[in-house]
Scaffold this motif. Structure first.
Motif, PDB file in Angstrom:
ATOM      1  N   GLN A   1     136.639  46.425  78.423  1.00 21.46           N
ATOM      2  CA  GLN A   1     137.529  46.170  79.552  1.00 21.46           C
ATOM      3  C   GLN A   1     138.178  47.451  80.058  1.00 21.46           C
ATOM      4  OE1 GLN A   1     139.910  43.294  77.505  1.00 21.46           O
ATOM      5  NE2 GLN A   1     138.742  41.549  78.305  1.00 21.46           N
ATOM      6  N   ARG A   2     138.419  48.418  79.185  1.00 24.03           N
ATOM      7  CA  ARG A   2     139.015  49.699  79.591  1.00 24.03           C
ATOM      8  C   ARG A   2     138.092  50.492  80.511  1.00 24.03           C
ATOM      9  NH1 ARG A   2     140.284  50.147  74.135  1.00 24.03           N
ATOM     10  NH2 ARG A   2     142.345  49.302  73.792  1.00 24.03           N
ATOM     11  N   ARG A   3     136.807  50.175  80.502  1.00 24.06           N
ATOM     12  CA  ARG A   3     135.865  50.900  81.354  1.00 24.06           C
ATOM     13  C   ARG A   3     136.185  50.749  82.834  1.00 24.06           C
ATOM     14  NH1 ARG A   3     130.274  49.362  80.685  1.00 24.06           N
ATOM     15  NH2 ARG A   3     129.958  51.149  82.033  1.00 24.06           N
ATOM     16  N   ARG A   4     136.937  49.744  83.191  1.00 22.70           N
ATOM     17  CA  ARG A   4     137.324  49.556  84.594  1.00 22.70           C
ATOM     18  C   ARG A   4     138.170  50.721  85.102  1.00 22.70           C
ATOM     19  NH1 ARG A   4     142.053  47.073  86.044  1.00 22.70           N
ATOM     20  NH2 ARG A   4     141.013  45.545  87.375  1.00 22.70           N
ATOM     21  N   HIS A   5     138.750  51.500  84.172  1.00 22.72           N
ATOM     22  CA  HIS A   5     139.590  52.636  84.547  1.00 22.72           C
ATOM     23  C   HIS A   5     138.793  53.923  84.746  1.00 22.72           C
ATOM     24  CE1 HIS A   5     143.281  50.402  84.143  1.00 22.72           C
ATOM     25  NE2 HIS A   5     142.839  49.924  83.004  1.00 22.72           N
ATOM     26  N   ALA A   6     137.462  53.833  84.712  1.00 19.39           N
ATOM     27  CA  ALA A   6     136.615  55.016  84.924  1.00 19.39           C
ATOM     28  C   ALA A   6     136.586  55.423  86.405  1.00 19.39           C
ATOM     29  CB  ALA A   6     135.203  54.750  84.419  1.00 19.39           C
ATOM     30  N   VAL A   7     137.091  54.561  87.274  1.00 22.97           N
ATOM     31  CA  VAL A   7     137.179  54.869  88.707  1.00 22.97           C
ATOM     32  C   VAL A   7     138.603  54.600  89.174  1.00 22.97           C
ATOM     33  CG1 VAL A   7     134.750  54.333  89.143  1.00 22.97           C
ATOM     34  CG2 VAL A   7     136.456  52.544  89.414  1.00 22.97           C
ATOM     35  N   LYS A   8     138.949  55.160  90.324  1.00 30.37           N
ATOM     36  CA  LYS A   8     140.282  54.917  90.889  1.00 30.37           C
ATOM     37  C   LYS A   8     140.451  53.437  91.208  1.00 30.37           C
ATOM     38  CE  LYS A   8     141.088  59.314  93.186  1.00 30.37           C
ATOM     39  NZ  LYS A   8     141.349  59.936  94.497  1.00 30.37           N
ATOM     40  N   PRO A   9     141.643  52.902  91.035  1.00 28.58           N
ATOM     41  CA  PRO A   9     141.891  51.515  91.444  1.00 28.58           C
ATOM     42  C   PRO A   9     141.819  51.411  92.959  1.00 28.58           C
ATOM     43  CG  PRO A   9     143.927  52.562  90.767  1.00 28.58           C
ATOM     44  CD  PRO A   9     142.824  53.545  90.483  1.00 28.58           C
ATOM     45  N   GLY A  10     141.582  50.202  93.434  1.00 25.53           N
ATOM     46  CA  GLY A  10     141.452  50.008  94.870  1.00 25.53           C
ATOM     47  C   GLY A  10     142.255  48.836  95.396  1.00 25.53           C
ATOM     48  N   ILE A  11     142.331  48.775  96.697  1.00 23.49           N
ATOM     49  CA  ILE A  11     143.013  47.672  97.370  1.00 23.49           C
ATOM     50  C   ILE A  11     142.159  46.413  97.290  1.00 23.49           C
ATOM     51  CG2 ILE A  11     143.854  46.879  99.621  1.00 23.49           C
ATOM     52  CD1 ILE A  11     144.469  49.880 100.195  1.00 23.49           C
ATOM     53  N   THR A  12     140.838  46.589  97.335  1.00 25.12           N
ATOM     54  CA  THR A  12     139.900  45.489  97.194  1.00 25.12           C
ATOM     55  C   THR A  12     138.788  45.926  96.251  1.00 25.12           C
ATOM     56  OG1 THR A  12     138.539  43.856  98.348  1.00 25.12           O
ATOM     57  CG2 THR A  12     138.457  46.117  99.188  1.00 25.12           C
ATOM     58  N   GLY A  13     138.057  44.968  95.734  1.00 27.05           N
ATOM     59  CA  GLY A  13     137.003  45.319  94.793  1.00 27.05           C
ATOM     60  C   GLY A  13     135.963  44.218  94.651  1.00 27.05           C
ATOM     61  N   TRP A  14     134.975  44.473  93.800  1.00 35.04           N
ATOM     62  CA  TRP A  14     133.867  43.553  93.574  1.00 35.04           C
ATOM     63  C   TRP A  14     134.369  42.201  93.056  1.00 35.04           C
ATOM     64  CZ3 TRP A  14     129.476  43.375  95.733  1.00 35.04           C
ATOM     65  CH2 TRP A  14     128.361  42.782  95.153  1.00 35.04           C
ATOM     66  N   ALA A  15     135.360  42.215  92.176  1.00 33.32           N
ATOM     67  CA  ALA A  15     135.910  40.958  91.656  1.00 33.32           C
ATOM     68  C   ALA A  15     136.648  40.183  92.749  1.00 33.32           C
ATOM     69  CB  ALA A  15     136.842  41.227  90.479  1.00 33.32           C
ATOM     70  N   GLN A  16     137.283  40.887  93.677  1.00 38.58           N
ATOM     71  CA  GLN A  16     138.020  40.202  94.732  1.00 38.58           C
ATOM     72  C   GLN A  16     137.079  39.462  95.677  1.00 38.58           C
ATOM     73  OE1 GLN A  16     139.160  43.250  93.483  1.00 38.58           O
ATOM     74  NE2 GLN A  16     140.575  41.861  92.487  1.00 38.58           N
ATOM     75  N   VAL A  17     135.913  40.022  95.947  1.00 46.78           N
ATOM     76  CA  VAL A  17     134.995  39.349  96.871  1.00 46.78           C
ATOM     77  C   VAL A  17     134.108  38.337  96.158  1.00 46.78           C
ATOM     78  CG1 VAL A  17     135.041  41.249  98.535  1.00 46.78           C
ATOM     79  CG2 VAL A  17     133.224  41.176  96.801  1.00 46.78           C
ATOM     80  N   HIS A  18     134.252  38.236  94.832  1.00 43.47           N
ATOM     81  CA  HIS A  18     133.485  37.252  94.060  1.00 43.47           C
ATOM     82  C   HIS A  18     134.388  36.254  93.342  1.00 43.47           C
ATOM     83  CE1 HIS A  18     130.207  40.092  94.723  1.00 43.47           C
ATOM     84  NE2 HIS A  18     129.465  39.008  94.637  1.00 43.47           N
TER      85      HIS A  18
END
Length: 103
Positions: free
Chosen positions: A21-38
């Protein structure tokens, strides 16, 4: 923060993350993302982390454009705003099942 990337979660959740789960921090956080559109808040925590990590592994300019387009479509439909019985999503308490599968 960027336009596209895993949405930032509450700081108190960090100690509950598995290595996967920590791997999600390998990129900058965003306003929208893959989980938001799914599914946004209508999906489980396991699904959300899986989608966030999938994005980290597959990110590209074309994928970001697709996510921005899907965000516009989803925001107009109000799809996935909350889980039944919750204003948004239940508190993340950690996931033993994900620990076993991905660590």
């Amino acid at each position: 923060m960027s336009f596209v990337g895993p949405r930032p979660l509450l700081p108190e959740y960090i100690s509950r993350y598995t290595t996967y789960q920590r791997r999600r921090h390998a990129v900058k956080p965003g306003i929208t993302g893959w989980a938001q559109v799914h599914g946004r808040n209508a999906i489980t925590w396991d699904q959300k982390f899986s989608l966030d990590v999938w994005y980290v592994d597959h990110r590209s300019f074309c994928l970001d454009i697709k996510i921005l387009w899907l965000t516009l479509v989803k925001s107009l439909s109000h799809d996935g705003i909350s889980q039944p019985g919750h204003a948004t999503m239940p508190e993340f308490m950690g996931t033993a099942k994900v620990n076993q599968q991905h660590e």
